[in-house]
Design a protein around this motif. Structure first.
Motif, PDB file in Angstrom:
ATOM      1  N   GLU A  85       0.837  -1.199   0.000  1.00 41.84           N
ATOM      2  CA  GLU A  85       0.000   0.000   0.000  1.00 41.84           C
ATOM      3  C   GLU A  85       0.869   1.244   0.000  1.00 41.84           C
ATOM      4  OE1 GLU A  85      -3.505   2.164   2.709  1.00 41.84           O
ATOM      5  OE2 GLU A  85      -2.616   0.256   3.336  1.00 41.84           O
ATOM      6  N   VAL A  86       0.546   2.188  -0.877  1.00 38.20           N
ATOM      7  CA  VAL A  86       1.307   3.432  -0.955  1.00 38.20           C
ATOM      8  C   VAL A  86       1.086   4.240   0.319  1.00 38.20           C
ATOM      9  CG1 VAL A  86       1.612   5.613  -2.193  1.00 38.20           C
ATOM     10  CG2 VAL A  86       1.152   3.503  -3.479  1.00 38.20           C
ATOM     11  N   THR A  87       2.174   4.603   0.989  1.00 34.38           N
ATOM     12  CA  THR A  87       2.085   5.415   2.205  1.00 34.38           C
ATOM     13  C   THR A  87       2.641   6.821   2.005  1.00 34.38           C
ATOM     14  OG1 THR A  87       4.208   4.537   3.010  1.00 34.38           O
ATOM     15  CG2 THR A  87       2.197   3.391   3.705  1.00 34.38           C
ATOM     16  N   ALA A  88       3.349   7.038   0.908  1.00 31.20           N
ATOM     17  CA  ALA A  88       3.848   8.384   0.598  1.00 31.20           C
ATOM     18  C   ALA A  88       4.145   8.462  -0.893  1.00 31.20           C
ATOM     19  CB  ALA A  88       5.112   8.708   1.394  1.00 31.20           C
ATOM     20  N   GLY A  89       3.768   9.591  -1.487  1.00 26.25           N
ATOM     21  CA  GLY A  89       4.098   9.822  -2.891  1.00 26.25           C
ATOM     22  C   GLY A  89       2.908   9.733  -3.822  1.00 26.25           C
ATOM     23  N   PRO A  90       3.214   9.988  -5.108  1.00 26.98           N
ATOM     24  CA  PRO A  90       4.569  10.190  -5.632  1.00 26.98           C
ATOM     25  C   PRO A  90       5.180  11.519  -5.195  1.00 26.98           C
ATOM     26  CG  PRO A  90       2.943  10.495  -7.373  1.00 26.98           C
ATOM     27  CD  PRO A  90       2.201  10.027  -6.178  1.00 26.98           C
ATOM     28  N   LEU A  91       6.404  11.440  -4.659  1.00 29.63           N
ATOM     29  CA  LEU A  91       7.149  12.609  -4.218  1.00 29.63           C
ATOM     30  C   LEU A  91       8.029  13.102  -5.353  1.00 29.63           C
ATOM     31  CD1 LEU A  91       8.275  11.098  -0.777  1.00 29.63           C
ATOM     32  CD2 LEU A  91       6.325  12.628  -1.169  1.00 29.63           C
ATOM     33  N   ALA A  92       8.029  14.401  -5.600  1.00 24.82           N
ATOM     34  CA  ALA A  92       8.785  14.971  -6.714  1.00 24.82           C
ATOM     35  C   ALA A  92      10.280  15.005  -6.397  1.00 24.82           C
ATOM     36  CB  ALA A  92       8.294  16.374  -7.024  1.00 24.82           C
ATOM     37  N   LEU A  93      11.091  14.668  -7.397  1.00 23.63           N
ATOM     38  CA  LEU A  93      12.552  14.727  -7.294  1.00 23.63           C
ATOM     39  C   LEU A  93      13.074  15.641  -8.401  1.00 23.63           C
ATOM     40  CD1 LEU A  93      13.286  10.890  -6.838  1.00 23.63           C
ATOM     41  CD2 LEU A  93      12.946  12.612  -5.040  1.00 23.63           C
ATOM     42  N   PRO A  94      12.974  16.964  -8.220  1.00 23.53           N
ATOM     43  CA  PRO A  94      13.347  17.887  -9.296  1.00 23.53           C
ATOM     44  C   PRO A  94      14.813  17.817  -9.689  1.00 23.53           C
ATOM     45  CG  PRO A  94      12.889  19.071  -7.249  1.00 23.53           C
ATOM     46  CD  PRO A  94      12.427  17.669  -7.046  1.00 23.53           C
ATOM     47  N   GLU A  95      15.695  17.403  -8.776  1.00 21.62           N
ATOM     48  CA  GLU A  95      17.116  17.338  -9.099  1.00 21.62           C
ATOM     49  C   GLU A  95      17.530  15.983  -9.675  1.00 21.62           C
ATOM     50  OE1 GLU A  95      19.962  19.206  -6.396  1.00 21.62           O
ATOM     51  OE2 GLU A  95      18.271  19.722  -5.092  1.00 21.62           O
ATOM     52  N   VAL A  96      16.587  15.055  -9.698  1.00 25.02           N
ATOM     53  CA  VAL A  96      16.914  13.710 -10.180  1.00 25.02           C
ATOM     54  C   VAL A  96      15.876  13.286 -11.218  1.00 25.02           C
ATOM     55  CG1 VAL A  96      17.820  11.482  -9.422  1.00 25.02           C
ATOM     56  CG2 VAL A  96      17.528  13.304  -7.754  1.00 25.02           C
ATOM     57  N   PRO A  97      15.817  13.986 -12.367  1.00 21.38           N
ATOM     58  CA  PRO A  97      14.808  13.662 -13.369  1.00 21.38           C
ATOM     59  C   PRO A  97      15.021  12.303 -14.025  1.00 21.38           C
ATOM     60  CG  PRO A  97      16.358  15.259 -14.250  1.00 21.38           C
ATOM     61  CD  PRO A  97      16.664  15.132 -12.789  1.00 21.38           C
ATOM     62  N   GLU A  98      16.267  11.811 -14.004  1.00 15.81           N
ATOM     63  CA  GLU A  98      16.567  10.515 -14.618  1.00 15.81           C
ATOM     64  C   GLU A  98      17.090   9.548 -13.562  1.00 15.81           C
ATOM     65  OE1 GLU A  98      19.015  10.938 -18.055  1.00 15.81           O
ATOM     66  OE2 GLU A  98      17.756  12.498 -18.933  1.00 15.81           O
ATOM     67  N   THR A  99      16.376   9.525 -12.420  1.00 18.57           N
ATOM     68  CA  THR A  99      16.773   8.630 -11.335  1.00 18.57           C
ATOM     69  C   THR A  99      16.937   7.213 -11.852  1.00 18.57           C
ATOM     70  OG1 THR A  99      16.077   7.703  -9.211  1.00 18.57           O
ATOM     71  CG2 THR A  99      14.339   8.403 -10.697  1.00 18.57           C
ATOM     72  N   SER A 100      18.014   6.581 -11.442  1.00 22.81           N
ATOM     73  CA  SER A 100      18.296   5.233 -11.944  1.00 22.81           C
ATOM     74  C   SER A 100      18.314   4.251 -10.779  1.00 22.81           C
ATOM     75  CB  SER A 100      19.616   5.234 -12.724  1.00 22.81           C
ATOM     76  OG  SER A 100      19.779   4.044 -13.431  1.00 22.81           O
ATOM     77  N   GLY A 101      19.456   4.074 -10.131  1.00 26.03           N
ATOM     78  CA  GLY A 101      19.502   3.147  -8.998  1.00 26.03           C
ATOM     79  C   GLY A 101      18.930   3.760  -7.731  1.00 26.03           C
ATOM     80  N   LEU A 102      18.715   2.899  -6.727  1.00 24.29           N
ATOM     81  CA  LEU A 102      18.178   3.333  -5.439  1.00 24.29           C
ATOM     82  C   LEU A 102      18.721   2.386  -4.375  1.00 24.29           C
ATOM     83  CD1 LEU A 102      16.110   5.531  -4.491  1.00 24.29           C
ATOM     84  CD2 LEU A 102      14.370   3.742  -4.532  1.00 24.29           C
ATOM     85  N   ALA A 103      19.168   2.943  -3.253  1.00 18.18           N
ATOM     86  CA  ALA A 103      19.724   2.117  -2.183  1.00 18.18           C
ATOM     87  C   ALA A 103      19.403   2.730  -0.829  1.00 18.18           C
ATOM     88  CB  ALA A 103      21.237   1.977  -2.348  1.00 18.18           C
ATOM     89  N   VAL A 104      19.114   1.874   0.138  1.00 15.86           N
ATOM     90  CA  VAL A 104      18.859   2.300   1.514  1.00 15.86           C
ATOM     91  C   VAL A 104      20.195   2.515   2.214  1.00 15.86           C
ATOM     92  CG1 VAL A 104      17.874   1.640   3.743  1.00 15.86           C
ATOM     93  CG2 VAL A 104      16.679   1.047   1.627  1.00 15.86           C
ATOM     94  N   GLY A 105      20.404   3.699   2.772  1.00 13.98           N
ATOM     95  CA  GLY A 105      21.642   3.987   3.479  1.00 13.98           C
ATOM     96  C   GLY A 105      21.818   3.088   4.684  1.00 13.98           C
ATOM     97  N   ARG A 106      23.030   2.591   4.866  1.00 13.87           N
ATOM     98  CA  ARG A 106      23.357   1.768   6.037  1.00 13.87           C
ATOM     99  C   ARG A 106      24.012   2.608   7.131  1.00 13.87           C
ATOM    100  NH1 ARG A 106      21.050  -1.198   2.382  1.00 13.87           N
ATOM    101  NH2 ARG A 106      21.688  -3.389   2.114  1.00 13.87           N
ATOM    102  N   ARG A 107      24.790   3.589   6.701  1.00 15.18           N
ATOM    103  CA  ARG A 107      25.527   4.422   7.654  1.00 15.18           C
ATOM    104  C   ARG A 107      24.601   5.446   8.311  1.00 15.18           C
ATOM    105  NH1 ARG A 107      31.051   7.595   5.840  1.00 15.18           N
ATOM    106  NH2 ARG A 107      31.962   7.859   7.928  1.00 15.18           N
ATOM    107  N   THR A 108      23.701   6.026   7.530  1.00 20.21           N
ATOM    108  CA  THR A 108      22.736   6.998   8.045  1.00 20.21           C
ATOM    109  C   THR A 108      21.345   6.496   7.704  1.00 20.21           C
ATOM    110  OG1 THR A 108      24.313   8.804   7.655  1.00 20.21           O
ATOM    111  CG2 THR A 108      21.997   9.409   8.027  1.00 20.21           C
TER     112      THR A 108
END
Length: 291
Positions: free
Chosen positions: A36-59
């Motif tokens: 179930e969608v809980t947020a979004g679609p959220l706009a990413l104006p600086e990433v119009p061609e977003t490619s990969g995605l990863a969950v941060g481990r350090r932060t």
């Protein structure tokens, strides 16, 4: 005149109904299978061609993404809840076709692996994976990356998906088969590895893959589907069967690209639309059946 007014009223009513129907048909669904969608679609104006995605481990609470080839080599740290940019970190390296970012362990603790593995023409004799310590939100540039040179044992392939299990890298090809290749990186700059074929997923046009934070699950996405695999099944090779497949077509993404999994939370990113260049980020919560 009265008849003309009636005709005009009917035409206007039909146009309004037509527009409303079109809007309803194009409205994204708020569910996708058990998610179930809980947020979004959220706009990413600086990433119009977003490619990969990863969950941060350090932060925790940070998602890492980047623009596709033809853009500056910059990592964007996104707030996983709001999509706001919390970090812009330049990578001091020119990349030919940067397609993915993956989080994983490394001698430094937590690292990001940047996959310069795109090869639409299947002409590259070698591809590259760059390893950098995962930045903190306040960083503006990474150290000089450790460069891992990779060659496929059976010739060039186009790929956009890579993930880590322990110290091993896994690449999934973008074609009609979703072939899985594996290599163990050697510590040291300019290390060379050979990607060996271990199996195939039978998925068409894979755009991203990522291991869950606990490394028990691997999520693999295409333009309109996410498949959940037990990590052990993929590592074993052959043709693993996903324990859940989720149809994403109802979410109405323009071009689905990125995927990342954090517990029961599934993150999806997609490129922008012609009338809005902003990339998009979706967060879904999934109630998955017990394995």
């Amino acid at each position: 005149m009265a008849a003309r007014r009636v005709i005009t009223s009917v035409v206007v009513t039909m146009l309004v109904l037509g527009v409303s129907a079109a809007a309803w048909l194009w409205r994204p669904h708020m569910t996708a299978g058990p998610c179930e969608v809980t947020a979004g679609p959220l706009a990413l104006p600086e990433v119009p061609e977003t490619s990969g995605l990863a969950v941060g481990r350090r932060t925790r609470g940070v998602l890492w993404t980047h623009n596709d080839s033809g853009n500056d080599a910059v990592l964007f740290g996104l707030d996983a809840t709001t999509g706001d940019v919390r970090a812009r970190v330049r990578v001091p390296r020119t990349m030919r076709d940067w397609e993915d970012v993956s989080a994983g362990r490394c001698p430094a603790g937590a690292c990001l692996y940047l996959s310069d593995i795109g090869d639409n023409g299947r002409q590259r004799s070698r591809v590259f994976v760059l390893r950098v310590p995962e930045p903190r939100p306040g960083d503006t540039t990474t150290p000089g990356p450790e460069v891992i040179t990779a060659t496929y044992a059976d010739g060039p392939h186009n790929a956009e998906a890579m993930f880590l299990v322990g110290a091993d890298m896994f690449v999934v090809t973008k074609d009609q088969a979703g072939t899985v290749y594996r290599a163990t990186p050697v510590v040291g700059n300019s290390a060379a590895v050979t990607l060996q074929r271990i199996g195939a997923l039978g998925l068409t046009m894979v755009t991203d893959a990522e291991t869950s934070v606990d490394e028990r699950t691997v999520v693999v996405r295409t333009l309109d589907e996410v498949a959940f695999y037990q990590t052990a099944a993929i590592v074993a090779g052959g043709m693993p069967v996903p324990w859940v497949r989720v149809d994403l077509s109802g979410l109405k993404e323009r071009q689905g690209e990125g995927v990342a999994l954090d517990g029961s939370v599934l993150h999806l990113s997609s490129e922008g639309k012609p009338w809005s260049r902003d990339g998009r980020l979706l967060r879904l919560r999934c109630q998955m059946p017990t394995i």
